[in-house]
Design an enzyme around this catalytic site. Structure first.
Site, short mmCIF file in Angstrom:
data_model
loop_
_atom_site.label_atom_id
_atom_site.label_comp_id
_atom_site.label_asym_id
_atom_site.label_seq_id
_atom_site.Cartn_x
_atom_site.Cartn_y
_atom_site.Cartn_z
N TYR A 60 64.85 48.40 83.49
CA TYR A 60 66.00 48.67 82.62
C TYR A 60 66.73 49.93 83.08
CZ TYR A 60 68.63 49.96 78.42
OH TYR A 60 69.63 50.32 77.55
N SER A 108 73.57 53.74 79.70
CA SER A 108 72.52 54.16 78.78
C SER A 108 72.06 55.55 79.16
CB SER A 108 71.33 53.19 78.87
OG SER A 108 70.18 53.70 78.22
#
Length: 252
Positions: free
Chosen positions: A155, A142
């Protein structure tokens, strides 16, 4: 090289980037093994592939469970005999929240899917590719794995770990015909992305900073799929351990 008999295993294929990539690969001749925890959306993806003249099968799996991962690998090999491409894509997002309010259940859930799931996928797919003497693995990290986002530290940490796993494995297997790279999406319009806004509205929590896509628009799953297709193809034959951003400048 023709993709006519090439086999691609794609996790998290029931929606978003996984679904778009499954359809894109099928359009380019790959047979697709659709892997997802959600049986309904996974079967929907397979139906879309078949509707467009493609071929594949669906395997339900929780990517954080060893037996489920072994099962999707074994079913692929039993059905098709090989795994040419593995898009190790399944992942979940954290609820935006102050660091110290994150519950252990949330931490464990994110690490199980985003890190253990990526690790287990590579652990059981790599031996298949070693026997073949070739293969391409693309892990989904990501933009948050490159530049952390405010209020989703866990995350961000999980996606930093994906990059670490990618680079570490890449240098072990680059001389064995297995290319391992990662794609870093950011600001892509997917069900996961849309859920962020819904969660913020529901909780009323607003991070002090929000990232900005300088291109003036968000990305589409199909744009990430094109990058994954490139990393899977012989056109990227000298790329291993590469971290490819598809984020409209989020990490710049």
């Amino acid at each position: 090289m023709s993709n006519e008999n090439r086999i691609a295993v794609i996790t998290g294929a029931g929606s978003g980037i996984g679904r778009a990539t499954s359809i894109k690969f099928a359009e380019h001749g790959y047979k697709i093994v659709v892997v997802d925890f959600n049986e309904v959306t996974g079967e929907e993806t397979l139906a879309l592939i078949r509707r467009n003249g493609g071929e594949g099968l669906f395997v339900k799996a929780d990517v954080s469970k060893v037996e489920d991962v072994k099962n999707y690998v074994n079913q692929t090999v039993d059905t098709y005999g090989c795994i040419d491409v593995f898009f190790n894509n399944a992942g979940i997002i954290q609820k935006f929240a102050p660091f110290t309010t994150v519950e252990m259940e949330e931490y464990d859930r994110i690490m199980d899917i985003n890190v253990k799931g990526i690790f287990l996928g590579m652990k059981y797919v790599i031996p298949v590719m070693e026997k073949q003497g070739k293969g391409a693995i693309i892990n989904t990290a990501s933009s948050a794995g490159i530049r952390p986002e405010h209020s989703i530290a866990v995350y961000s940490a999980s996606k930093h770990a994906v990059i670490g796993l990618t680079k570490g494995a890449a240098i072990e297997y680059a001389n064995k015909g297995i290319r391992i790279n990662a794609v870093c999406p950011g600001g892509i319009v997917t069900p996961l992305f849309k859920s962020v806004g819904e969660t913020l509205e529901k909780t009323g929590y607003v991070p002090e900073e929000m990232s900005r896509v300088r291109m003036g628009r968000h990305g589409q799953p199909e744009e990430v799929a094109e990058a994954v297709l490139f990393l899977a193809s012989d056109k990227s034959s000298f790329m291993a351990g590469a971290i490819v951003t598809v984020d409209g400048s989020l990490t710049v």
